[in-house]
Scaffold this motif. Structure first.
Motif, PDB file in Angstrom:
ATOM      1  N   GLY A 189      13.196   5.499  -1.174  1.00 62.81           N
ATOM      2  CA  GLY A 189      12.264   4.534  -0.715  1.00 62.81           C
ATOM      3  C   GLY A 189      11.661   4.034  -1.909  1.00 62.81           C
ATOM      4  N   GLY A 190      12.166   3.981  -3.066  1.00 68.04           N
ATOM      5  CA  GLY A 190      11.312   3.645  -4.229  1.00 68.04           C
ATOM      6  C   GLY A 190      10.752   2.297  -4.137  1.00 68.04           C
ATOM      7  N   VAL A 191      11.125   1.346  -3.755  1.00 73.23           N
ATOM      8  CA  VAL A 191      10.499   0.123  -3.591  1.00 73.23           C
ATOM      9  C   VAL A 191       9.362   0.208  -2.974  1.00 73.23           C
ATOM     10  CG1 VAL A 191      10.938  -2.265  -2.909  1.00 73.23           C
ATOM     11  CG2 VAL A 191      12.832  -0.993  -3.965  1.00 73.23           C
ATOM     12  N   GLU A 192       9.478   0.749  -1.684  1.00 75.51           N
ATOM     13  CA  GLU A 192       8.329   0.943  -0.737  1.00 75.51           C
ATOM     14  C   GLU A 192       7.051   1.691  -1.533  1.00 75.51           C
ATOM     15  OE1 GLU A 192       9.182   2.302   3.525  1.00 75.51           O
ATOM     16  OE2 GLU A 192      11.241   1.476   2.574  1.00 75.51           O
TER      17      GLU A 192
ATOM     18  N   THR B 206       1.939   1.475  -9.291  1.00 76.12           N
ATOM     19  CA  THR B 206       1.709   2.830 -10.111  1.00 76.12           C
ATOM     20  C   THR B 206       2.725   3.135 -11.196  1.00 76.12           C
ATOM     21  OG1 THR B 206      -0.162   3.491  -8.374  1.00 76.12           O
ATOM     22  CG2 THR B 206       0.558   4.834 -10.431  1.00 76.12           C
ATOM     23  N   VAL B 207       2.702   3.161 -12.402  1.00 75.61           N
ATOM     24  CA  VAL B 207       3.679   3.623 -13.104  1.00 75.61           C
ATOM     25  C   VAL B 207       3.405   5.055 -13.312  1.00 75.61           C
ATOM     26  CG1 VAL B 207       4.699   3.184 -15.221  1.00 75.61           C
ATOM     27  CG2 VAL B 207       4.008   1.183 -14.146  1.00 75.61           C
ATOM     28  N   LYS B 208       4.644   5.554 -13.187  1.00 73.64           N
ATOM     29  CA  LYS B 208       4.496   7.282 -13.374  1.00 73.64           C
ATOM     30  C   LYS B 208       5.512   7.430 -14.585  1.00 73.64           C
ATOM     31  CE  LYS B 208       3.405   9.413  -9.068  1.00 73.64           C
ATOM     32  NZ  LYS B 208       3.843  10.221  -7.999  1.00 73.64           N
TER      33      LYS B 208
ATOM     34  N   ALA C 172      15.623   0.443 -11.972  1.00 71.20           N
ATOM     35  CA  ALA C 172      15.428  -0.650 -11.094  1.00 71.20           C
ATOM     36  C   ALA C 172      13.843  -0.605 -10.638  1.00 71.20           C
ATOM     37  CB  ALA C 172      16.228  -0.590 -10.093  1.00 71.20           C
ATOM     38  N   PHE C 173      13.272   0.673 -10.751  1.00 70.37           N
ATOM     39  CA  PHE C 173      11.700   0.842 -10.357  1.00 70.37           C
ATOM     40  C   PHE C 173      10.623   0.855 -11.348  1.00 70.37           C
ATOM     41  CE2 PHE C 173      14.629   3.902  -7.731  1.00 70.37           C
ATOM     42  CZ  PHE C 173      14.729   2.741  -6.527  1.00 70.37           C
TER      43      PHE C 173
END
Lengths: 111, 135, 100
Positions: free
Chosen positions: B6-9, B17-19, B47-48
């Motif tokens: 569910g990366g996009v969600e 937030t960038v991890k 892609a994320f």
């Protein structure tokens, strides 16, 4: 999974119609697949298909759509390196559909 | 698992937030499937839009060795794909100095430009990460 | 940071790689075949003892038991934890690096 017949040769495809063997590809395969989708390939289509084949040759993967768009822009100019242009050419998604015509596997990360 | 599927969600929920994600590669390329699997996960993760880095240590440095030819063993040579990472905006590639030297290799032996760091420097980077994925 | 090691130190150099990267204040949890590194009376034990000056060591009890390894013969100072303890450690130390 499936097969297509082009120029009297039977070629294996996966369940989504991507060629199983890269080496089975010929321009006629692309023409055939496009016709199945109701599409006539123009010079603009071929530019992208050929670009994809070169990209694969160099990196051994099919690029993600974002990467494809950027790379096309670099090579063919900003009027072609944008999603509007590419989606007009390949309405089913530039990476997916163009990769299929180019005989490449589906881009990694595409679902 | 939801972070992958569910990366996009996830990104929407957390306001983008960038991890910091670090992929640690420690296996040689063809003896096991680890190296290829790691590379595929890295490509998907791109892609994320996260802060992604790759570390190569121990036999993992062999993944980047120039001149791989796999035709005779009938396996896919995926070493050219490391050169595609730049196009995916992944440019943090770190190689451990000790591992490289132990194997008699230099940065010139590698298919991509990398930053060579000491074990100590790599340890510190590792400690700064939000997520470390090991292969 | 919590480091886990799941390979026997007699078979691979996974533990050595881990110890090379475990910063002071971090922890090492020995699991699966990694538990053999927790035993007294081996050449590995000295390396573990040396590392224990800066890094905390834990070993997973169920993996010791499964292999018939006696908890009494674990190097003094290594704490034996159960699965619940494993979970607590991952929370306490934040990020996990699995040395495979």
């Amino acid at each position: 999974m499936g097969t297509i017949e082009v120029n009297g040769k039977v070629l294996e495809t996966d369940e989504e119609g991507y060629l199983q063997n890269l080496s089975d590809w010929s321009p006629e395969v692309a023409e055939y697949m496009a016709k199945q989708d109701g599409l006539e390939l123009t010079e603009n289509h071929w530019e992208v298909i050929n670009f994809l084949r070169e990209y694969y040759e160099e990196y051994q993967i099919a690029p993600a759509v974002r990467v494809l768009t950027k790379a096309i822009g670099k090579k063919l100019g900003p009027d072609k390196g944008n999603s509007k242009y590419l989606y007009e050419l390949f309405p089913y998604g530039p990476a997916k559909q163009a990769c299929k015509y180019a005989g490449l596997p589906k881009p990694t990360g595409c679902v | 698992m939801s972070e992958v599927t569910g990366g996009v969600e996830m990104e929407e929920e957390t306001g983008g937030t960038v991890k910091k994600f670090m992929f640690v590669n420690r296996k040689a390329p063809y003896g096991t499937i680890y190296a290829l699997e790691a590379l595929e996960v890295v490509l998907i993760s791109a892609a994320f839009d996260q802060d992604v880095s790759l570390v190569f240590l121990d036999d993992g440095v062999y993944q980047l060795k120039k001149g791989q030819h796999t035709k005779a063993v009938d396996m896919k040579n995926f070493s050219p794909t490391y050169r595609a990472l730049e196009g995916y905006d992944i440019d943090k590639l770190y190689v451990e100095k000790e591992s490289l030297e132990q194997r008699g290799l230099t940065p010139d032996d590698l298919v991509v430009d990398v930053q060579v760091l000491s074990a100590d420097e790599i340890s510190k980077l590792m400690a700064e990460q939000d997520v470390v994925l090991s292969f | 940071m919590l480091h886990t090691v799941n390979k026997s130190p007699f078979q691979t150099r996974t533990l050595e790689s881990c110890l090379r990267h475990a910063l002071p204040g971090s922890a090492v949890l020995l699991i699966e075949d990694g538990v053999y590194a927790a035993m007294q009376g081996t050449p590995i034990a000295d390396k573990v003892r040396a590392a224990m000056e800066q890094v905390r060591f834990y070993v997973l009890g169920p993996d010791l038991e499964a292999r018939g390894m006696d908890g009494d013969k674990v190097i003094e100072g290594i704490e034996i934890v159960d699965y619940g303890g494993f979970v607590d450690l991952t929370i306490e130390y934040g990020t996990v690096q699995s040395w495979l």
